[in-house]
Write a protein that holds these residues in place. Structure first.
Motif, short mmCIF file in Angstrom:
data_model
loop_
_atom_site.label_atom_id
_atom_site.label_comp_id
_atom_site.label_asym_id
_atom_site.label_seq_id
_atom_site.Cartn_x
_atom_site.Cartn_y
_atom_site.Cartn_z
N GLY A 143 0.83 -1.29 -0.01
CA GLY A 143 -0.09 -0.13 0.15
C GLY A 143 0.90 1.06 -0.05
O GLY A 143 2.02 1.29 -0.03
N GLN A 144 0.08 2.40 0.00
CA GLN A 144 0.80 3.66 -0.18
C GLN A 144 1.50 3.93 1.20
O GLN A 144 0.92 3.34 2.30
CB GLN A 144 -0.26 4.98 -0.25
N MET A 145 2.52 4.38 1.10
CA MET A 145 3.51 4.71 2.49
C MET A 145 3.46 6.31 2.82
O MET A 145 3.44 7.11 2.11
CB MET A 145 4.95 4.25 2.33
N SER A 146 3.21 6.55 3.99
CA SER A 146 3.23 7.87 4.54
C SER A 146 3.56 7.74 6.21
O SER A 146 3.78 6.69 6.78
CB SER A 146 1.96 8.45 4.54
N ARG A 147 3.72 8.90 6.76
CA ARG A 147 4.01 9.01 8.23
C ARG A 147 2.96 8.54 8.80
O ARG A 147 3.02 7.65 9.95
CB ARG A 147 4.31 10.55 8.49
N ALA A 148 1.66 8.97 8.53
CA ALA A 148 0.21 8.35 9.24
C ALA A 148 0.21 6.97 9.06
O ALA A 148 -0.42 6.30 9.97
CB ALA A 148 -0.78 9.19 8.75
N GLU A 207 -5.40 7.71 13.73
CA GLU A 207 -5.90 8.95 13.03
C GLU A 207 -7.21 8.82 12.77
O GLU A 207 -7.69 7.68 12.66
CB GLU A 207 -5.01 9.15 11.82
N ALA A 208 -8.00 9.86 12.77
CA ALA A 208 -9.30 9.97 12.65
C ALA A 208 -9.98 9.46 11.36
O ALA A 208 -10.91 8.55 11.27
CB ALA A 208 -10.05 11.45 12.86
N ASN A 209 -9.04 9.57 10.20
CA ASN A 209 -9.50 8.90 9.12
C ASN A 209 -9.43 7.43 8.99
O ASN A 209 -10.26 6.93 8.11
CB ASN A 209 -8.80 9.42 7.94
N TYR A 210 -8.64 6.73 9.93
CA TYR A 210 -8.32 5.42 10.01
C TYR A 210 -9.66 4.64 10.98
O TYR A 210 -9.59 3.60 10.95
CB TYR A 210 -7.07 4.93 10.26
N ARG A 211 -10.18 5.40 11.62
CA ARG A 211 -11.00 4.64 12.80
C ARG A 211 -12.35 4.38 12.14
O ARG A 211 -13.02 3.26 12.82
CB ARG A 211 -11.29 5.96 13.81
N HIS A 212 -12.67 4.61 10.96
CA HIS A 212 -13.98 4.18 10.41
C HIS A 212 -13.53 3.41 9.06
O HIS A 212 -14.73 3.18 8.39
CB HIS A 212 -14.81 5.23 10.09
N SER A 213 -12.44 3.09 8.87
CA SER A 213 -12.08 2.57 7.56
C SER A 213 -11.45 1.20 7.81
O SER A 213 -10.40 1.04 8.46
CB SER A 213 -11.18 3.53 6.70
N ARG A 214 -11.80 0.25 6.96
CA ARG A 214 -11.12 -0.98 7.03
C ARG A 214 -10.05 -1.04 6.14
O ARG A 214 -10.03 -0.94 5.04
CB ARG A 214 -12.10 -2.15 6.66
N PRO A 215 -8.77 -1.18 6.82
CA PRO A 215 -7.51 -1.20 6.00
C PRO A 215 -7.73 -2.52 5.03
O PRO A 215 -7.57 -3.66 5.16
CB PRO A 215 -6.29 -1.57 7.01
N THR A 216 -7.55 -1.94 3.61
CA THR A 216 -7.87 -2.92 2.70
C THR A 216 -6.48 -3.96 2.74
O THR A 216 -6.56 -5.00 2.34
CB THR A 216 -7.60 -2.18 1.22
N LYS A 217 -5.07 -3.43 2.94
CA LYS A 217 -4.25 -4.47 2.93
C LYS A 217 -4.45 -5.39 4.10
O LYS A 217 -4.01 -6.70 3.84
CB LYS A 217 -3.04 -3.54 3.56
N VAL A 218 -4.96 -5.37 5.02
CA VAL A 218 -5.42 -6.22 6.13
C VAL A 218 -6.47 -7.42 5.47
O VAL A 218 -6.14 -8.56 5.43
CB VAL A 218 -6.00 -5.85 7.38
#
Length: 382
Positions: free
Chosen positions: A194-199, A269-280
């Motif tokens: 997946g995309q890499m970033s600090r967050a 991060e707030a943006n990740y609290r409601h999203s299922r990580p596709t990589k998982v």
């Protein structure tokens, strides 16, 4: 049915756009025109899809990309049955586009916004947005989302996104085509896809790789934001990890086969609290155990299916320990990988919801034609 798919932000080989949605439309016999930043990403259109080149929207100056997308929609929109927009930036094109269609008496297609993320929450992680502007921009984004709901059809990538809107909208989750019988986990190799970033935990991933080297090889498959590109390049140069950069979805998924584990070290991060990580989901689909931070939906998958290990946020040593535990316990590793694969095959298999996506577009295309006083075109080829 002829569908125009538009993005100025995503890579033309984006898994959700190209390998799931466009592939599903083509499999159902429909025609697709795909407008994306092909030249900017040095990527040609795939065979079977008409490609239209657009500028890439990046950083603070997104005007050129939005302007060209608006011109494209004004010109090509009336010639298709449905338009699917994949970026919130493209909502900026609609006021002038809709007025143009109305003024010229042009045929209006069904216009769909595919909502990929919590846009307002994502602003907090955009380094190019000055901090003082983030609170007012969040209000602007919320207003734009409600306006889009009044004028467009919406598809949501997560059930949790329903809370941002007043009406109920179809949910097309980020799933994966699950192979029937992937090889068991066992290589001395850990993967990040997946995309890499600090967050997204780039610094923690590099620190984990340093703790594991040279006994366990860490592979990173994906592009990186500018603020962490140097860190990853240096780690690759030092032999701490192998950074492949962006790979097309089919090649990227192939790198998962047989790996020891797949890692997801997202920060809280707030943006990740409601999203299922596709990589998982992808790690589960390919039968490899998951090592993840405890974001709610990732933790729900890992705990609910006992398919991996959870580690604290920003704790690379704990992530390294989890990888060593899986390496040293083949029985645990294989059992977790098998449980994850079975769960993915049973409930997270993209072909099981691909038809729902296509049917939603077909219904909206028929409604748009009927509203215009036209006889709807056949939505399924005879």
């Amino acid at each position: 049915m002829h569908v125009l798919v538009v993005t100025v932000v995503h890579h033309p080989e984006d898994a959700r756009i190209l390998h799931r949605q466009i592939a599903a439309l083509i499999a159902h016999g429909h025609t697709v025109t795909y407008a994306a930043p092909f030249t900017a990403r040095a990527t040609p259109p795939r065979p079977g899809v008409e490609g239209v080149d657009l500028p890439r929207a990046t950083g603070r100056d997104r005007r050129a990309a939005v302007r060209e997308a608006r011109r494209l929609l004004a010109r090509r929109g009336p010639t298709v049955d449905a338009v699917v927009l994949h970026d919130p930036e493209l909502l900026l094109t609609l006021p002038r586009t809709l007025r143009h269609w109305h003024r010229t008496g042009a045929r209006r297609p069904a216009v769909v916004w595919d909502v990929h993320e919590d846009t307002a929450a994502a602003l907090a992680m955009k380094g190019w947005v000055p901090r003082p502007l983030r609170p007012p921009l969040r209000l602007v984004v919320r207003a734009a989302e409600l306006a889009a709901e009044r004028h467009l059809h919406l598809l949501l990538a997560e059930h949790a996104y329903q809370r941002r809107f007043r009406r109920t909208h179809p949910v097309v989750p980020n799933l994966v085509t699950v192979p029937e019988d992937p090889p068991p986990a066992g290589d001395e190799r850990v993967v990040y896809l997946g995309q890499m970033s600090r967050a997204r935990g780039a610094e923690e991933l590099v620190a984990m790789a340093r703790l594991l080297a040279p006994d366990v090889r860490v592979e990173v498959i994906g592009a990186a934001d500018g603020d962490v590109r140097g860190v990853l390049a240096a780690a690759d140069r030092d032999g701490v990890l192998r950074w492949h950069g962006f790979l097309p979805n089919d090649a990227a998924l192939d790198r998962l086969r047989g790996a020891l584990a797949g890692v997801s070290l997202l920060r809280d991060e707030a943006n990740y609290r409601h999203s299922r990580p596709t990589k998982v989901v992808e790690y589960m689909a390919y039968g490899i155990p998951v090592v993840s931070t405890p974001n709610p939906l990732a933790a729900e998958l890992v705990r609910g299916h006992d398919c991996g290990l959870l580690v604290p946020f920003q704790a690379p040593a704990a992530a390294a320990d989890a990888v060593r535990r899986l390496r040293d316990d083949p029985e645990l590793r294989r059992a977790m990988g098998a449980r994850g694969h079975a769960a993915a095959r049973g409930a997270l298999h993209w072909p099981d919801c691909a038809a729902r996506f296509v049917t939603s577009l077909e219904g909206w295309a028929v409604a748009a034609a009927t509203a215009a006083g036209e006889r709807p075109r056949a939505v399924r080829p005879s």
